[in-house]
Design an enzyme around this catalytic site. Structure first.
Site, PDB file in Angstrom:
ATOM      1  N   GLU A   1      -4.858   3.801   6.044  1.00  0.00           N
ATOM      2  CA  GLU A   1      -4.553   3.378   4.785  1.00  0.00           C
ATOM      3  C   GLU A   1      -5.406   4.532   3.986  1.00  0.00           C
ATOM      4  O   GLU A   1      -5.119   5.136   2.796  1.00  0.00           O
ATOM      5  CB  GLU A   1      -5.385   2.264   4.658  1.00  0.00           C
ATOM      6  CG  GLU A   1      -5.568   2.441   3.010  1.00  0.00           C
ATOM      7  CD  GLU A   1      -5.687   0.243   2.785  1.00  0.00           C
ATOM      8  OE1 GLU A   1      -4.835  -0.108   3.195  1.00  0.00           O
ATOM      9  OE2 GLU A   1      -6.135   0.403   1.441  1.00  0.00           O
TER      10      GLU A   1
ATOM     11  N   SER B   1     -10.632  -0.581   2.740  1.00  0.00           N
ATOM     12  CA  SER B   1     -10.285  -0.564   4.567  1.00  0.00           C
ATOM     13  C   SER B   1      -9.531   0.416   5.459  1.00  0.00           C
ATOM     14  O   SER B   1      -8.673   1.235   4.584  1.00  0.00           O
ATOM     15  CB  SER B   1      -8.956  -1.388   4.796  1.00  0.00           C
ATOM     16  OG  SER B   1      -8.781  -2.449   3.932  1.00  0.00           O
TER      17      SER B   1
ATOM     18  N   ARG C   1       0.604  -1.276  -0.020  1.00  0.00           N
ATOM     19  CA  ARG C   1       0.288  -0.313   0.439  1.00  0.00           C
ATOM     20  C   ARG C   1       0.802   1.676   0.074  1.00  0.00           C
ATOM     21  O   ARG C   1       0.687   2.171   1.166  1.00  0.00           O
ATOM     22  CB  ARG C   1      -1.386   0.195   1.497  1.00  0.00           C
ATOM     23  CG  ARG C   1      -2.110  -1.137   1.296  1.00  0.00           C
ATOM     24  CD  ARG C   1      -2.685  -0.923   0.054  1.00  0.00           C
ATOM     25  NE  ARG C   1      -3.655  -2.033   0.489  1.00  0.00           N
ATOM     26  CZ  ARG C   1      -3.121  -3.642  -0.574  1.00  0.00           C
ATOM     27  NH1 ARG C   1      -2.488  -3.913  -0.928  1.00  0.00           N
ATOM     28  NH2 ARG C   1      -3.483  -4.686  -0.458  1.00  0.00           N
TER      29      ARG C   1
HETATM   30  C1  LIG Z   1     -15.218  -0.619  -0.789  1.00  0.00           C
HETATM   31  C2  LIG Z   1     -13.854  -0.364  -0.651  1.00  0.00           C
HETATM   32  C3  LIG Z   1     -13.359  -1.331  -1.287  1.00  0.00           C
HETATM   33  C4  LIG Z   1     -11.692  -1.036  -1.247  1.00  0.00           C
HETATM   34  N1  LIG Z   1     -10.741  -1.876  -1.611  1.00  0.00           N
HETATM   35  C5  LIG Z   1      -9.519  -2.174  -2.207  1.00  0.00           C
HETATM   36  C6  LIG Z   1      -8.875  -2.913  -2.333  1.00  0.00           C
HETATM   37  O1  LIG Z   1      -9.551  -4.317  -2.003  1.00  0.00           O
HETATM   38  N2  LIG Z   1      -7.647  -3.029  -2.262  1.00  0.00           N
HETATM   39  C7  LIG Z   1      -7.031  -1.622  -1.999  1.00  0.00           C
HETATM   40  O2  LIG Z   1      -5.902  -1.573  -2.254  1.00  0.00           O
HETATM   41  N3  LIG Z   1      -7.975  -0.247  -2.630  1.00  0.00           N
HETATM   42  C8  LIG Z   1      -9.065  -0.663  -1.966  1.00  0.00           C
HETATM   43  N4  LIG Z   1      -9.587   0.780  -1.181  1.00  0.00           N
HETATM   44  C9  LIG Z   1      -9.277   1.944  -1.884  1.00  0.00           C
HETATM   45  C10 LIG Z   1      -9.409   2.555  -2.533  1.00  0.00           C
HETATM   46  O3  LIG Z   1     -10.308   1.733  -3.629  1.00  0.00           O
HETATM   47  C11 LIG Z   1      -8.079   2.741  -3.103  1.00  0.00           C
HETATM   48  O4  LIG Z   1      -7.506   3.233  -2.831  1.00  0.00           O
HETATM   49  C12 LIG Z   1      -8.104   3.546  -5.529  1.00  0.00           C
HETATM   50  O5  LIG Z   1      -6.800   3.141  -5.647  1.00  0.00           O
HETATM   51  C13 LIG Z   1      -8.355   4.619  -4.788  1.00  0.00           C
HETATM   52  O6  LIG Z   1      -8.495   5.475  -6.359  1.00  0.00           O
HETATM   53  P1  LIG Z   1      -9.525   6.597  -5.950  1.00  0.00           P
HETATM   54  O7  LIG Z   1      -9.355   6.994  -7.765  1.00  0.00           O
HETATM   55  O8  LIG Z   1     -11.234   6.371  -6.005  1.00  0.00           O
HETATM   56  O9  LIG Z   1      -8.665   7.836  -5.098  1.00  0.00           O
HETATM   57  P2  LIG Z   1      -9.391   9.103  -4.272  1.00  0.00           P
HETATM   58  O10 LIG Z   1      -9.479   9.023  -3.335  1.00  0.00           O
HETATM   59  O11 LIG Z   1      -9.598   9.799  -5.469  1.00  0.00           O
HETATM   60  O12 LIG Z   1      -7.180   9.639  -4.546  1.00  0.00           O
HETATM   61  C14 LIG Z   1      -6.210   8.578  -3.864  1.00  0.00           C
HETATM   62  C15 LIG Z   1      -4.936   9.429  -3.465  1.00  0.00           C
HETATM   63  O13 LIG Z   1      -4.160   9.324  -4.202  1.00  0.00           O
HETATM   64  C16 LIG Z   1      -4.281  11.185  -5.219  1.00  0.00           C
HETATM   65  N5  LIG Z   1      -4.687  11.151  -6.190  1.00  0.00           N
HETATM   66  C17 LIG Z   1      -5.680  10.778  -6.817  1.00  0.00           C
HETATM   67  N6  LIG Z   1      -5.333  10.676  -8.253  1.00  0.00           N
HETATM   68  C18 LIG Z   1      -4.226  11.344  -8.914  1.00  0.00           C
HETATM   69  C19 LIG Z   1      -4.046  11.768  -9.682  1.00  0.00           C
HETATM   70  N7  LIG Z   1      -3.932  11.447 -10.460  1.00  0.00           N
HETATM   71  N8  LIG Z   1      -2.455  12.052  -9.645  1.00  0.00           N
HETATM   72  C20 LIG Z   1      -1.585  12.613  -8.587  1.00  0.00           C
HETATM   73  N9  LIG Z   1      -2.325  11.778  -7.723  1.00  0.00           N
HETATM   74  C21 LIG Z   1      -3.719  11.562  -7.530  1.00  0.00           C
HETATM   75  C22 LIG Z   1      -5.449  11.474  -4.318  1.00  0.00           C
HETATM   76  O14 LIG Z   1      -4.711  13.349  -3.986  1.00  0.00           O
HETATM   77  C23 LIG Z   1      -5.399  11.262  -3.066  1.00  0.00           C
HETATM   78  O15 LIG Z   1      -4.570  11.022  -2.327  1.00  0.00           O
HETATM   79  C24 LIG Z   1     -11.559   0.706  -1.128  1.00  0.00           C
HETATM   80  C25 LIG Z   1     -11.863   0.823  -1.565  1.00  0.00           C
HETATM   81  C26 LIG Z   1     -13.559   1.064  -1.045  1.00  0.00           C
HETATM   82  C27 LIG Z   1     -14.450   1.720  -1.222  1.00  0.00           C
END
Ligand SMILES: Cc1cc2nc3c(=O)[nH]c(=O)nc-3n(C[C@H](O)[C@H](O)[C@H](O)COP(=O)(O)OP(=O)(O)OC[C@H]3O[C@@H](n4cnc5c(N)ncnc54)[C@H](O)[C@@H]3O)c2cc1C
Length: 330
Positions: free
Chosen positions: A318, A222, A154
């Site tokens: 996380e 998580s 992570r």
């Molecule tokens: C129900 C649920 C289940 C999940 N299961 C898992 C799992 O099994 N495994 C796992 O690893 N994660 C899991 N996650 C966490 C999540 O899915 C991941 O962390 C995912 O990669 C987040 O993507 P996002 O676009 O929503 O990120 P965001 O929340 O939009 O952004 C995350 C971070 O990245 C930065 N960021 C986003 N885009 C960019 C960009 N283009 N350039 C620079 N910085 C950027 C943001 O500023 C922020 O700090 C889960 C989440 C939920 C809600």
């Protein structure tokens, strides 16, 4: 001020000064420069806005999937704003296998390398060849290869040295045409004659059964990372709690499931205000509706303190908590 409630999966009520969307690299750069106080957002599934944000939230919607084929592999160049699960589904439909273990992880492709998303024995780092990004300070495009991304559990360089300094614009993946299915983890072990499709189906089934749907009960997956402790610290812990589940990881360290620690600490199903520690997966905190950022912070801190006092193990969030001025530490 625009509401952020529908832009993060925890669905807390919070507002930003501005909410803007970019679809290409020049507009991404120009918005970041126009709003020096900004927060880049994919789909908000790893972000919890715990109060109003005193800056601009910039939504990344750079799309497009470019495909190139060789005899041995399929290479994909994917826009950072593409949805991760759609990419996995598209790849499977085309017969490009490997990523099915990572089905149904919410979020955008651009965020996937940042915390090196993982599930069911695989991490996105297993498929990434390089990450394309723009440096905010210089406006220059840079490409980091897999090793340069410094992927860990992570973790990556984007959460460390490059935090807040770059916009990820595209991610490049390689899916070898000869691959082996990974059914070593959890429920996948029970699959008979597994195929990429049956792994995909099973991962989706189990995730839907175990994890709360953010559209029904807001959550960010998580909330805490599984702590990794030294072998010495683990021996002491195991002497007191012989039943503690554990997995060996690199450098003789040991990973402990945070869910077990939280459950043993008595927090499964516990509620503070309108935030609840999920009953079937205590690693997930859920919004029962009308929860506030203080509810989230109070419950998360209480869990961290209790686990630390009882097991001498430090939990680390996380999720990214965002307050008035940006990222907040617990
Ligand atoms: C129900 C649920 C289940 C999940 N299961 C898992 C799992 O099994 N495994 C796992 O690893 N994660 C899991 N996650 C966490 C999540 O899915 C991941 O962390 C995912 O990669 C987040 O993507 P996002 O676009 O929503 O990120 P965001 O929340 O939009 O952004 C995350 C971070 O990245 C930065 N960021 C986003 N885009 C960019 C960009 N283009 N350039 C620079 N910085 C950027 C943001 O500023 C922020 O700090 C889960 C989440 C939920 C809600």
């Amino acid at each position: 001020m625009p509401s952020l409630q529908n832009y993060h999966s925890f669905h807390l009520q919070a507002e930003a000064q501005q909410l803007e969307t970019f679809h290409d690299v020049p507009s991404a750069l120009s918005l970041c420069r126009q709003y020096p106080q900004h927060y880049l957002l994919g789909e908000g599934s790893n972000t919890v806005f715990i109060e109003n944000y005193d800056g601009a939230v910039l939504l990344n919607r750079i799309t497009g999937i470019e495909v190139s084929n060789s005899d041995t592999a399929v290479s994909l160049r994917v826009g950072a704003g593409e949805n991760w699960h759609n990419l996995v589904t598209t790849a499977l439909a085309q017969g490009w296998h490997g990523m099915e273990n990572l089905a149904l992880i919410p979020g955008a492709v651009g965020a996937s390398p940042i915390q090196n998303i993982g599930a069911y024995g695989l991490e996105v780092a297993d498929f990434i060849t390089s990450v394309e990004m723009v440096e905010l300070a210089t406006g220059l495009t840079q490409v980091l290869n897999n090793a340069e991304c410094q992927f860990g559990y992570r973790d990556s360089i984007f959460k460390q040295a490059l935090l807040g300094k770059v916009i990820i614009t595209h991610v490049n993946f390689c899916l070898p045409k000869t691959y082996s299915l990974n059914t070593r983890y959890g429920e996948l072990k029970a699959l008979e004659n597994p195929t990429a499709q049956s792994i995909y189906n099973e991962v989706i089934r189990v995730r839907r059964a175990k994890l709360p749907d953010p559209d029904v009960a807001g959550n960010a997956g998580s909330f805490f990372k599984n702590p990794v402790i030294s072998a010495t610290a683990f021996s002491k812990l195991q002497a007191r709690y012989p039943e503690v589940p554990h997995y060996p990881v690199a450098d003789d360290n040991v990973k402990i499931p945070a869910a077990w620690l939280i459950d043993q600490a008595g927090y499964k199903g516990k509620q503070v205000g309108k935030v609840k520690c999920h009953i079937t997966q205590p690693l997930v905190l859920t919004n029962l509706g009308q929860a506030t950022g203080s509810d989230v912070v109070l419950l998360a801190r209480e869990i961290m303190d209790t686990v630390n006092t009882r097991f001498n193990v430090a939990l680390e969030p996380e999720v990214r908590l965002v307050g008035k001025e940006g990222l907040v530490n617990l």
